[in-house]
Design an enzyme around this catalytic site. Structure first.
Site, PDB file in Angstrom:
ATOM      1  N   LYS A  83       0.862  -1.185   0.000  1.00  0.00           N
ATOM      2  CA  LYS A  83       0.000   0.000   0.000  1.00  0.00           C
ATOM      3  C   LYS A  83       0.896   1.232   0.000  1.00  0.00           C
ATOM      4  CE  LYS A  83      -4.452   0.663   2.253  1.00  0.00           C
ATOM      5  NZ  LYS A  83      -5.136   0.545   3.548  1.00  0.00           N
TER       6      LYS A  83
HETATM    7  O1  G3P Z   1      -8.761   1.312   4.529  1.00  0.00           O
HETATM    8  C1  G3P Z   1      -8.649   2.647   4.922  1.00  0.00           C
HETATM    9  C2  G3P Z   1      -9.400   2.881   6.164  1.00  0.00           C
HETATM   10  O2  G3P Z   1      -8.834   2.136   7.176  1.00  0.00           O
HETATM   11  C3  G3P Z   1      -9.525   4.289   6.614  1.00  0.00           C
HETATM   12  O3  G3P Z   1     -10.661   4.318   7.385  1.00  0.00           O
HETATM   13  O4  G3P Z   1     -12.219   5.152   9.062  1.00  0.00           O
HETATM   14  O5  G3P Z   1      -9.759   5.701   9.228  1.00  0.00           O
HETATM   15  O6  G3P Z   1     -11.175   6.754   7.470  1.00  0.00           O
HETATM   16  P1  G3P Z   1     -10.961   5.553   8.342  1.00  0.00           P
END
Ligand code: G3P
Length: 216
Positions: A83
């Site tokens: 990633k």
């Molecule tokens: O896969 C990306 C994700 O983990 C981000 O999620 O909720 O931190 O915006 P969030």
């Protein structure tokens, strides 16, 4: 649309894998930092639990550092996907890694332009973060749909992972928008099972069965 689990927690991954519903896992440095164990130890365990793409993120911000980290991570297991954030050094690294057969998931995508650049560099996956767009008053699902349409229209060889999913309603929305994959937190996966009519229906079936047994 496939479902991946968005976590670095081994117990959550074990449970979701047992339910038979996930095809892969995505992690990021914030998720890895929540765990007590070193991520270097967690990653091989995740690869043993799920036979599918497992995203692990680099933390270097320069090309050389990204390439070094990516090659090390890729050695852990053939299913490891690197990633990398969408930025010039990152896309330069994507091009090099793709030429070596190392698949990259370009992350922190918030526009069609970023997705196009990532696809042109050779990204196997792009991850638009819909929840974070919703947070700033934009519509994350609309971005996912636009990226999917752009990729289909131009026959680009990149899959769209709808990421930053925050609630169960995001899942059908991105499925209908054409996302190839949705990566969901464990809590959202649990919520996806739930419907009050299912719970009530099970209770009623068991109650009726018990009553009938009593009458025999
Ligand atoms: O896969 C990306 C994700 O983990 C981000 O999620 O909720 O931190 O915006 P969030």
């Amino acid at each position: 649309m496939q479902l991946y689990l968005d976590t670095a927690n081994v117990e959550e991954i074990r449970q979701a894998a047992d339910w038979g519903v996930i095809c892969g896992v995505t992690t990021n440095p914030s998720l890895a930092a929540k765990e007590n164990e070193d991520f270097g130890k967690i990653l091989p365990t995740i690869c043993d639990l799920v036979d599918g793409p497992i995203s692990a993120e680099v933390i270097s911000m320069d090309y050389e550092g990204m390439i070094k980290e990516a090659r090390e991570l890729a050695k852990v297991h053939q299913n490891v996907i690197i990633k990398i954030p969408v930025m010039p050094e990152g896309l330069r690294a994507v091009k090099t890694l793709a030429a070596e057969g190392i698949r990259v998931n370009v992350t922190l995508v918030f526009s069609v332009n970023q997705a196009l650049l990532a696809a042109r560099a050779g990204a196997a996956y792009v991850s638009p973060f819909l929840g974070r767009l919703d947070d700033i008053g934009q519509t994350g699902v609309a971005l996912v749909k636009d990226i999917v349409d752009m990729i289909d229209l131009h026959e680009l060889d990149t899959e769209v992972i709808a990421a930053s999913i925050r609630h169960p309603e995001h899942v059908p929305a991105v499925a209908l928008a054409g996302a190839h994959i949705a990566t969901v937190p464990f809590k959202v996966l649990q919520q996806m099972f739930k419907h009050p009519l299912t719970d009530g229906g099970i209770d009623k079936f068991l109650e009726d069965w018990k009553k009938a047994q009593g009458g025999k």
